[in-house]
Design an enzyme around this catalytic site. Structure first.
Site, PDB file in Angstrom:
ATOM      1  N   SER A  94      -5.699   3.575 -45.440  1.00 18.26           N
ATOM      2  CA  SER A  94      -6.984   3.026 -45.889  1.00 18.26           C
ATOM      3  C   SER A  94      -8.033   4.109 -46.155  1.00 18.26           C
ATOM      4  O   SER A  94      -9.040   3.824 -46.803  1.00 18.26           O
ATOM      5  CB  SER A  94      -7.520   2.024 -44.860  1.00 18.26           C
ATOM      6  OG  SER A  94      -7.740   2.651 -43.615  1.00 18.26           O
ATOM      7  N   VAL A  95      -7.841   5.306 -45.642  1.00 16.53           N
ATOM      8  CA  VAL A  95      -8.786   6.405 -45.910  1.00 16.53           C
ATOM      9  C   VAL A  95      -8.003   7.545 -46.577  1.00 16.53           C
ATOM     10  O   VAL A  95      -7.083   8.102 -45.970  1.00 16.53           O
ATOM     11  CB  VAL A  95      -9.455   6.900 -44.609  1.00 16.53           C
ATOM     12  CG1 VAL A  95     -10.386   8.072 -44.906  1.00 16.53           C
ATOM     13  CG2 VAL A  95     -10.224   5.778 -43.923  1.00 16.53           C
ATOM     14  N   HIS A  99      -4.761  12.253 -42.214  1.00 13.07           N
ATOM     15  CA  HIS A  99      -5.121  12.196 -40.796  1.00 13.07           C
ATOM     16  C   HIS A  99      -3.915  11.750 -40.000  1.00 13.07           C
ATOM     17  O   HIS A  99      -3.058  11.027 -40.494  1.00 13.07           O
ATOM     18  CB  HIS A  99      -6.301  11.248 -40.562  1.00 13.07           C
ATOM     19  CG  HIS A  99      -6.109   9.886 -41.161  1.00 13.07           C
ATOM     20  ND1 HIS A  99      -6.286   9.637 -42.514  1.00 13.07           N
ATOM     21  CD2 HIS A  99      -5.725   8.715 -40.611  1.00 13.07           C
ATOM     22  CE1 HIS A  99      -6.049   8.360 -42.756  1.00 13.07           C
ATOM     23  NE2 HIS A  99      -5.691   7.779 -41.622  1.00 13.07           N
TER      24      HIS A  99
HETATM   25  P1  AMP Z   1      -5.294   4.687 -42.111  1.00  8.41           P
HETATM   26  O1  AMP Z   1      -5.128   3.206 -42.205  1.00  8.41           O
HETATM   27  O2  AMP Z   1      -4.076   5.411 -41.611  1.00  8.41           O
HETATM   28  O3  AMP Z   1      -5.852   5.279 -43.393  1.00  8.41           O
HETATM   29  O4  AMP Z   1      -6.357   4.925 -40.952  1.00  8.41           O
HETATM   30  C1  AMP Z   1      -7.717   5.007 -41.154  1.00  8.41           C
HETATM   31  C2  AMP Z   1      -8.360   4.822 -39.804  1.00  8.41           C
HETATM   32  O5  AMP Z   1      -9.690   5.291 -39.871  1.00  8.41           O
HETATM   33  C3  AMP Z   1      -8.423   3.376 -39.303  1.00  8.41           C
HETATM   34  O6  AMP Z   1      -7.718   3.275 -38.074  1.00  8.41           O
HETATM   35  C4  AMP Z   1      -9.910   3.117 -39.147  1.00  8.41           C
HETATM   36  O7  AMP Z   1     -10.205   2.318 -38.027  1.00  8.41           O
HETATM   37  C5  AMP Z   1     -10.458   4.518 -38.979  1.00  8.41           C
HETATM   38  N1  AMP Z   1     -11.838   4.713 -39.379  1.00  8.41           N
HETATM   39  C6  AMP Z   1     -12.426   4.362 -40.556  1.00  8.41           C
HETATM   40  N2  AMP Z   1     -13.708   4.731 -40.575  1.00  8.41           N
HETATM   41  C7  AMP Z   1     -13.938   5.361 -39.392  1.00  8.41           C
HETATM   42  C8  AMP Z   1     -15.080   5.979 -38.801  1.00  8.41           C
HETATM   43  N3  AMP Z   1     -16.255   6.040 -39.443  1.00  8.41           N
HETATM   44  N4  AMP Z   1     -14.953   6.515 -37.565  1.00  8.41           N
HETATM   45  C9  AMP Z   1     -13.778   6.469 -36.907  1.00  8.41           C
HETATM   46  N5  AMP Z   1     -12.665   5.899 -37.409  1.00  8.41           N
HETATM   47  C10 AMP Z   1     -12.752   5.343 -38.620  1.00  8.41           C
END
Ligand code: AMP
Length: 113
Positions: A94-95, A99
């Site tokens: 999602s980001v 990571h």
């Molecule tokens: P992914 O689905 O692997 O891309 O994981 C993205 C993660 O980023 C998710 O677990 C979200 O909860 C986390 N996330 C998104 N925005 C933030 C933020 N501002 N601070 C901390 N975690 C975040």
């Protein structure tokens, strides 16, 4: 290009609960934790996802893995933990900023959903 939310966290433009940082990576608590301990380890350099990494990123990725293990140790995950890297839409990424999730503090099931 617009900076990712993780670039903005690394630059301390938006708040996060940072548990470790150095010149290459930042580790901070996930906003929506999926386990009692859920930390994201993020390279400061915004590689979108693992499939975009190249041989030039080898040292950075090795550093990220070793620091993920160090963070897990520092957070007391003596019973074990799981590292997750979601790559692309089928994995639920999602980001778009590479990571590594460090998940622990409870028994984790396999296979994941
Ligand atoms: P992914 O689905 O692997 O891309 O994981 C993205 C993660 O980023 C998710 O677990 C979200 O909860 C986390 N996330 C998104 N925005 C933030 C933020 N501002 N601070 C901390 N975690 C975040």
């Amino acid at each position: 290009m617009k900076p990712t939310i993780f670039e903005r966290i690394c630059a301390r433009e938006i708040p996060a609960n940072i548990v470790y940082e150095d010149e290459h990576i930042v580790a901070f608590r996930d906003l929506n934790p999926q386990a009692p301990t859920h930390v994201l380890v993020v390279p400061r350099r915004p590689i979108p996802r693992l499939s975009d990494a190249t041989a030039a990123d080898q040292a950075l990725l090795g550093h990220l893995m070793l620091k993920a293990a160090e963070v897990a140790r520092q957070l007391g995950l003596t019973g074990g933990y799981r590292l997750v890297v979601n790559c692309g839409p089928d994995a639920g990424e999602s980001v778009p900023h590479l990571h590594c999730h460090v998940l622990g503090g409870r028994s984790l099931e396999w296979p994941p959903g």
